[in-house]
Every structure is written in structure tokens, then in C-alpha cells.
Design a protein around this motif. Structure first.
Motif, PDB file in Angstrom:
ATOM      1  N   GLU A 166       2.249   4.384  11.607  1.00  0.00           N
ATOM      2  CA  GLU A 166       3.675   4.047  11.609  1.00  0.00           C
ATOM      3  C   GLU A 166       4.033   3.124  10.441  1.00  0.00           C
ATOM      4  O   GLU A 166       5.117   3.240   9.861  1.00  0.00           O
ATOM      5  CB  GLU A 166       4.059   3.395  12.937  1.00  0.00           C
ATOM      6  N   SER A 167       3.127   2.233  10.109  1.00  0.00           N
ATOM      7  CA  SER A 167       3.371   1.320   8.989  1.00  0.00           C
ATOM      8  C   SER A 167       3.415   2.077   7.667  1.00  0.00           C
ATOM      9  O   SER A 167       4.301   1.838   6.837  1.00  0.00           O
ATOM     10  CB  SER A 167       2.295   0.229   8.934  1.00  0.00           C
ATOM     11  N   VAL A 168       2.479   2.996   7.472  1.00  0.00           N
ATOM     12  CA  VAL A 168       2.472   3.773   6.233  1.00  0.00           C
ATOM     13  C   VAL A 168       3.750   4.606   6.134  1.00  0.00           C
ATOM     14  O   VAL A 168       4.374   4.660   5.067  1.00  0.00           O
ATOM     15  CB  VAL A 168       1.208   4.654   6.135  1.00  0.00           C
ATOM     16  N   HIS A 169       4.145   5.191   7.240  1.00  0.00           N
ATOM     17  CA  HIS A 169       5.399   5.954   7.245  1.00  0.00           C
ATOM     18  C   HIS A 169       6.569   5.041   6.846  1.00  0.00           C
ATOM     19  O   HIS A 169       7.403   5.415   6.016  1.00  0.00           O
ATOM     20  CB  HIS A 169       5.645   6.574   8.623  1.00  0.00           C
ATOM     21  N   GLY A 170       6.612   3.860   7.403  1.00  0.00           N
ATOM     22  CA  GLY A 170       7.680   2.916   7.084  1.00  0.00           C
ATOM     23  C   GLY A 170       7.662   2.437   5.642  1.00  0.00           C
ATOM     24  O   GLY A 170       8.713   2.168   5.059  1.00  0.00           O
TER      25      GLY A 170
END
Length: 187
Positions: free
Chosen positions: A55-59
Motif C-alpha cells: 500500500e505504501s509503494v502504491h501511495g
């Protein structure tokens, strides 16, 4: 501290502002993501860590604005076992590359939130260190040169082409690391 990031890249990050910094760290973390996700996917009890990482990489790819919850993500990331001091240190291949992937995300979250070039350079330095080690351990590998090329490319502002190149590079890194594992440890 001496850094592996090329001077021209570091200067461009300093001159490029927050959007350039955010694109640089998003792409760099994308290239390291398969190392964490692939090497830790089967680890019991790591499901929430895998989710936070993904989720962090997506963000991070939302380069036009800082992540609203970057500080909270960073706080949770700091609890990952890879960032906890160990008396014996990291002694295995999987642990080493998972550590580099987590450390890359740590600096990326700092840079994405702050827009500071120094944090982005640290993120790039970790990726270059990991790829340099991989080159030393895989005959004929060119991961360090590829990482340098992609770091320079990330300053172009073309996120779409950079994403594709970063995903491919990350998969190749994972294949190389898995190839270094003893047969019984492969998944």
C-alpha cells in the motif's frame, strides 16, 4: 557521507523540487519491492507488513502530493523486524535483501513526505548498495549499472515508462536473489 548516487542525479533532485523527489523515490522503491514481497511472502505473521509495504509503494506513485499518512506508515515500518537491531546482525541472503528493500521504503517515505533531496539520495544509495552487492554475488550481472540508468531516467518526469522499467528491473533482482538461495530454501 559519501554516496553512490551520481552527483548529477543528486543535484537534479535538489533542483527539481518535491515532484521530482517523489517520482525518484517511487520508482526506486518499486524496483526494490519484489525483494521484500517475494522474500517475505511465505513468512508467518507478516501479512500486515506485506500489506503496509504494498500500500505504501502504491501511495508513493501519487507524486503530485505528499502522502497524508506518511508519518504513520513510517512509524509502523520502523517496527518491521528488518529494522530491529540484532546482536548477530543479518547473516543470510534473504534477510540482507529484505533489509535493503525495507530501508529503501523507509527513506522513500521520508522523502515523499518532506520533498527533501537528501532523503531521496539516501533512498537511491540503499538501492545502489543492494544492486552492487548483487553484482558481486551473481556472475556477469549488471544490476548496479541498470539502477544508475533508471535513477537518471527517473528525473525525466515520465512516470509511465519508468514504472514499467522499474517493475521489470525489480523482478529481475528477485530472480537473481532467489537463484542464490540453496535449492531447499527456494519457494
Amino acid at each position: 557521507m559519501e554516496t553512490l548516487v551520481e552527483r548529477a542525479v543528486a543535484e537534479a533532485l535538489g533542483d527539481g523540487g518535491g515532484d521530482a523527489v517523489r517520482l525518484f523515490v517511487a520508482a526506486g522503491t518499486e524496483r526494490m519491492t519484489p525483494l521484500f514481497m517475494g522474500l517475505r511472502a511465505a513468512a508467518p505473521g507478516r501479512e500486515s507488513d506485506l500489506d503496509l509495504y504494498a500500500e505504501s509503494v502504491h501511495g508513493l506513485w501519487q507524486c503530485d502530493r505528499p502522502l497524508a499518512d506518511a508519518a504513520e506508515r513510517l512509524r509502523l515500518l520502523e517496527r518491521f523486524p528488518e529494522l530491529q537491531p540484532k546482536e548477530e546482525g543479518i547473516t543470510d541472503v534473504v534477510g540482507t535483501y529484505a533489509f535493503f528493500a525495507v530501508l529503501t521504503l523507509r527513506y522513500a517515505l521520508l522523502a515523499h513526505g518532506s520533498g527533501h533531496a537528501d532523503d531521496a539520495v539516501s533512498c537511491g544509495h540503499v538501492a545502489l548498495t543492494a544492486t552492487g552487492m548483487l553484482d558481486q554475488n551473481v556472475a556477469g550481472a549488471g544490476f548496479l549499472a541498470e539502477e544508475r540508468r533508471l535513477q537518471s531516467l527517473s528525473l525525466s518526469g515520465d512516470g509511465a515508462g519508468l514504472w514499467d522499467a522499474s517493475v521489470s528491473a525489480g523482478r529481475e533482482r528477485l530472480r537473481a536473489v532467489v537463484g542464490r538461495l540453496p535449492r531447499q530454501a527456494r519457494f
